[in-house]
Write an enzyme that holds these catalytic residues in place. Structure first.
Site, PDB file in Angstrom:
ATOM      1  N   GLY A  46      42.442  33.946  46.116  1.00  0.00           N
ATOM      2  CA  GLY A  46      42.154  35.373  46.238  1.00  0.00           C
ATOM      3  C   GLY A  46      40.712  35.615  45.860  1.00  0.00           C
ATOM      4  N   GLN A  51      33.094  39.987  43.301  1.00  0.00           N
ATOM      5  CA  GLN A  51      32.826  38.577  42.995  1.00  0.00           C
ATOM      6  C   GLN A  51      31.741  37.985  43.892  1.00  0.00           C
ATOM      7  OE1 GLN A  51      37.271  37.493  42.992  1.00  0.00           O
ATOM      8  NE2 GLN A  51      36.380  36.116  41.466  1.00  0.00           N
ATOM      9  N   CYS A  91      40.181  32.184  37.397  1.00  0.00           N
ATOM     10  CA  CYS A  91      39.366  33.087  38.222  1.00  0.00           C
ATOM     11  C   CYS A  91      38.102  32.356  38.651  1.00  0.00           C
ATOM     12  CB  CYS A  91      39.019  34.335  37.411  1.00  0.00           C
ATOM     13  SG  CYS A  91      37.978  35.504  38.301  1.00  0.00           S
ATOM     14  N   LEU A  92      37.746  32.488  39.913  1.00  0.00           N
ATOM     15  CA  LEU A  92      36.545  31.808  40.407  1.00  0.00           C
ATOM     16  C   LEU A  92      35.283  32.291  39.690  1.00  0.00           C
ATOM     17  CD1 LEU A  92      37.285  31.806  44.249  1.00  0.00           C
ATOM     18  CD2 LEU A  92      37.462  29.872  42.675  1.00  0.00           C
ATOM     19  N   HIS A 133      45.640  40.713  40.241  1.00  0.00           N
ATOM     20  CA  HIS A 133      44.417  40.123  39.676  1.00  0.00           C
ATOM     21  C   HIS A 133      43.185  40.633  40.433  1.00  0.00           C
ATOM     22  CE1 HIS A 133      42.105  36.486  38.034  1.00  0.00           C
ATOM     23  NE2 HIS A 133      41.319  36.940  38.991  1.00  0.00           N
ATOM     24  N   GLU A 134      43.266  40.628  41.774  1.00  0.00           N
ATOM     25  CA  GLU A 134      42.106  41.040  42.585  1.00  0.00           C
ATOM     26  C   GLU A 134      41.857  42.540  42.475  1.00  0.00           C
ATOM     27  OE1 GLU A 134      40.449  38.623  43.345  1.00  0.00           O
ATOM     28  OE2 GLU A 134      42.001  37.082  43.348  1.00  0.00           O
ATOM     29  N   HIS A 137      39.816  43.393  39.558  1.00  0.00           N
ATOM     30  CA  HIS A 137      38.378  43.153  39.746  1.00  0.00           C
ATOM     31  C   HIS A 137      37.671  44.418  40.236  1.00  0.00           C
ATOM     32  CE1 HIS A 137      37.469  38.935  38.999  1.00  0.00           C
ATOM     33  NE2 HIS A 137      38.504  38.522  39.713  1.00  0.00           N
TER      34      HIS A 137
END
Ligand code: NI
Length: 167
Positions: A46, A51, A91-92, A133-134, A137
């Site tokens: 995701g 990000q 998380c990236l 989660h996204e 963000h």
């Protein structure tokens, strides 16, 4: 499709509240497809626009049942949450940290798709987890914020039990 640079914590863009997308056109479709490429090449499941440095409410989520496509949600709003589950998240934008995080197990989310049409998805398990989660963000919230909360509770429990033992 272009691969974009992933912003890493504590980059300030990750803390900004993203703005609502007013209309869905070529620019948004290009961004979404670049985000999918960026997510895949980083082995993520995701990705949210902040990000890649874009403070707009767009997320992409891997569609596990259809490996050739990804789910793109524009202006996602979680309108219903149900249950509770624990799942190990990473998380990236926050490399080398993973943690069990508690979140609602199933959700109903409303959003626009890439055609600008309103969609409504009810889902649970993995997909619900990634969407939550996204969507976090987009409000500048990172999963590590939710770890601190859990750890604080644990620390508090330790302190209070120590106090009890000292009685
Ligand atoms: Ni993330």
């Amino acid at each position: 499709m272009a691969k974009l640079a992933i912003r890493i914590y504590p980059d300030r863009v990750l803390r900004k509240k993203s703005s609502t997308v007013k209309s869905v056109g070529e620019e948004e479709r290009r961004l979404a497809s670049d985000m999918v490429k960026t997510m895949r090449s980083a082995n993520g499941v995701g990705l949210a626009a902040p990000q890649v440095g874009v403070s707009r409410r767009i997320i992409v989520v891997d569609d596990l049942e259809n490996s050739s496509s990804a789910l793109v949600l524009i202006n996602p709003v979680i309108i219903k949450k149900k249950g509770r589950s624990r799942f190990c998240e990473g998380c990236l934008s926050v490399p080398n940290i993973t943690s069990d995080i508690l979140r609602p197990e199933s959700i109903i989310v409303e959003a626009l798709n890439l055609d600008g049409d309103k969609i409504k998805i009810g889902t649970g398990g993995f997909l619900a987890r990634v969407i939550q989660h996204e969507t976090d963000h987009l409000d500048g919230i990172l999963f590590i914020d939710r770890i601190v909360f859990l750890k604080r509770r644990k620390i508090f429990k330790k302190i209070s039990s120590k106090v009890c033992m000292e009685l």
